[in-house]
Motif scaffolding. Structure first.
Motif, PDB file in Angstrom:
ATOM      1  N   PHE A   1      -0.029  14.300 -87.900  1.00 52.64           N
ATOM      2  CA  PHE A   1      -0.081  13.347 -87.335  1.00 52.64           C
ATOM      3  C   PHE A   1       0.177  12.380 -88.147  1.00 52.64           C
ATOM      4  O   PHE A   1       0.577  11.123 -87.625  1.00 52.64           O
ATOM      5  N   ILE A   2      -1.095  11.709 -88.665  1.00 47.99           N
ATOM      6  CA  ILE A   2      -1.163  10.852 -89.535  1.00 47.99           C
ATOM      7  C   ILE A   2       0.128  10.932 -91.053  1.00 47.99           C
ATOM      8  O   ILE A   2       0.497   9.858 -91.059  1.00 47.99           O
ATOM      9  N   LEU A   3       0.487  11.901 -91.408  1.00 46.46           N
ATOM     10  CA  LEU A   3       1.677  12.082 -91.916  1.00 46.46           C
ATOM     11  C   LEU A   3       2.762  11.776 -91.569  1.00 46.46           C
ATOM     12  O   LEU A   3       3.698  11.534 -91.928  1.00 46.46           O
ATOM     13  N   ILE A   4       2.721  11.624 -90.117  1.00 46.23           N
ATOM     14  CA  ILE A   4       4.104  11.785 -89.582  1.00 46.23           C
ATOM     15  C   ILE A   4       3.659  10.036 -89.411  1.00 46.23           C
ATOM     16  O   ILE A   4       4.940   9.982 -89.627  1.00 46.23           O
TER      17      ILE A   4
ATOM     18  N   ARG B   1       8.243  11.911 -82.426  1.00 44.91           N
ATOM     19  CA  ARG B   1       7.997  12.801 -83.040  1.00 44.91           C
ATOM     20  C   ARG B   1       6.499  12.611 -83.832  1.00 44.91           C
ATOM     21  O   ARG B   1       5.428  13.596 -83.268  1.00 44.91           O
ATOM     22  N   GLU B   2       5.551  11.430 -82.494  1.00 41.80           N
ATOM     23  CA  GLU B   2       4.822  10.850 -83.105  1.00 41.80           C
ATOM     24  C   GLU B   2       3.518  11.605 -82.132  1.00 41.80           C
ATOM     25  O   GLU B   2       2.880  11.948 -81.867  1.00 41.80           O
ATOM     26  N   GLU B   3       4.441  11.260 -80.399  1.00 43.34           N
ATOM     27  CA  GLU B   3       4.376  12.070 -79.329  1.00 43.34           C
ATOM     28  C   GLU B   3       3.228  13.136 -79.623  1.00 43.34           C
ATOM     29  O   GLU B   3       3.002  14.002 -79.246  1.00 43.34           O
ATOM     30  N   LEU B   4       4.919  14.108 -79.950  1.00 45.38           N
ATOM     31  CA  LEU B   4       4.683  15.496 -80.496  1.00 45.38           C
ATOM     32  C   LEU B   4       3.356  16.058 -80.831  1.00 45.38           C
ATOM     33  O   LEU B   4       2.337  16.890 -80.731  1.00 45.38           O
ATOM     34  N   ALA B   5       3.348  15.023 -82.077  1.00 40.82           N
ATOM     35  CA  ALA B   5       1.995  15.132 -82.816  1.00 40.82           C
ATOM     36  C   ALA B   5       0.646  15.507 -81.974  1.00 40.82           C
ATOM     37  O   ALA B   5       0.074  16.080 -83.026  1.00 40.82           O
ATOM     38  N   ALA B   6       1.088  14.053 -82.039  1.00 47.69           N
ATOM     39  CA  ALA B   6      -0.779  13.723 -80.653  1.00 47.69           C
ATOM     40  C   ALA B   6      -0.785  15.243 -79.783  1.00 47.69           C
ATOM     41  O   ALA B   6      -1.955  15.656 -79.652  1.00 47.69           O
ATOM     42  N   ARG B   7       0.424  15.622 -78.849  1.00 50.63           N
ATOM     43  CA  ARG B   7       0.219  16.699 -78.402  1.00 50.63           C
ATOM     44  C   ARG B   7      -0.322  17.632 -78.996  1.00 50.63           C
ATOM     45  O   ARG B   7      -1.298  18.313 -78.287  1.00 50.63           O
TER      46      ARG B   7
ATOM     47  N   ALA C   1     -12.007  21.923 -85.947  1.00 48.97           N
ATOM     48  CA  ALA C   1     -11.473  21.647 -87.238  1.00 48.97           C
ATOM     49  C   ALA C   1      -9.743  21.341 -87.145  1.00 48.97           C
ATOM     50  O   ALA C   1      -9.403  21.242 -87.752  1.00 48.97           O
ATOM     51  N   VAL C   2      -9.391  22.127 -86.100  1.00 49.94           N
ATOM     52  CA  VAL C   2      -7.743  22.208 -85.786  1.00 49.94           C
ATOM     53  C   VAL C   2      -7.232  21.626 -85.034  1.00 49.94           C
ATOM     54  O   VAL C   2      -6.331  20.957 -86.163  1.00 49.94           O
ATOM     55  N   MET C   3      -7.811  21.205 -84.825  1.00 53.85           N
ATOM     56  CA  MET C   3      -7.661  19.260 -83.675  1.00 53.85           C
ATOM     57  C   MET C   3      -7.718  18.470 -85.363  1.00 53.85           C
ATOM     58  O   MET C   3      -6.679  17.818 -84.889  1.00 53.85           O
ATOM     59  N   LEU C   4      -8.825  19.028 -85.867  1.00 51.75           N
ATOM     60  CA  LEU C   4      -8.403  17.580 -87.304  1.00 51.75           C
ATOM     61  C   LEU C   4      -7.467  17.877 -87.923  1.00 51.75           C
ATOM     62  O   LEU C   4      -7.071  17.414 -89.396  1.00 51.75           O
ATOM     63  N   ILE C   5      -6.802  18.946 -88.372  1.00 49.37           N
ATOM     64  CA  ILE C   5      -5.969  19.365 -89.621  1.00 49.37           C
ATOM     65  C   ILE C   5      -4.575  18.809 -88.631  1.00 49.37           C
ATOM     66  O   ILE C   5      -3.378  18.400 -89.361  1.00 49.37           O
TER      67      ILE C   5
END
Length: 120
Positions: free
Chosen positions: A115-118, A13-19, A106-110
């Motif tokens: 990612f932080i929440l996951i 899940r973390e890797e997917l969020a980072a991708r 800005a979309v990357m920061l969202i």
């Protein structure tokens, strides 16, 4: 969670969020490259435009790297640097009037926030 107890499911899940964070960073890199080489942009070839290219490339590589790393000090440092770099890149794009770069970062920061929440 300590890295020894991180289950493969949570790491996936973390890797997917980072991708997902890397996708808008790649789009920002493409937009910055267009600004550098398109003569109609008004900032073509300027040092500021090259700075935006370098910053978006660093954001893209950092997003890819943070997804591959296990939780720890270096990943935490890199994650914080992605936030700082993203905010500074938006400021750089603001001064260059590069709206597409600002939007993509800005979309990357969202995606960074997701990612932080996951990963917490």
């Amino acid at each position: 969670m300590p890295s020894s107890t991180l289950t493969p499911h949570l790491h996936a899940r973390e890797e997917l969020a980072a991708r997902l964070m890397a996708i808008p960073a790649a789009l920002a890199l493409i937009a910055a490259l267009i600004e550098v080489f398109w003569t109609g942009s008004g900032i073509a070839g300027t040092p500021g435009a090259w700075l935006a290219v370098a910053a978006t490339a660093a954001l893209f590589l950092g997003a890819l790297l943070v997804g591959a790393l296990r939780p720890g000090g270096f990943r935490t440092f890199l994650t914080v640097m992605l936030l700082v770099g993203g905010l500074l890149t938006i400021l750089c794009a603001w001064f260059l009037e590069a709206a597409w770069v600002m939007l993509a970062v800005a979309v990357m920061l969202i995606a960074w926030l997701i990612f932080i929440l996951i990963a917490r």
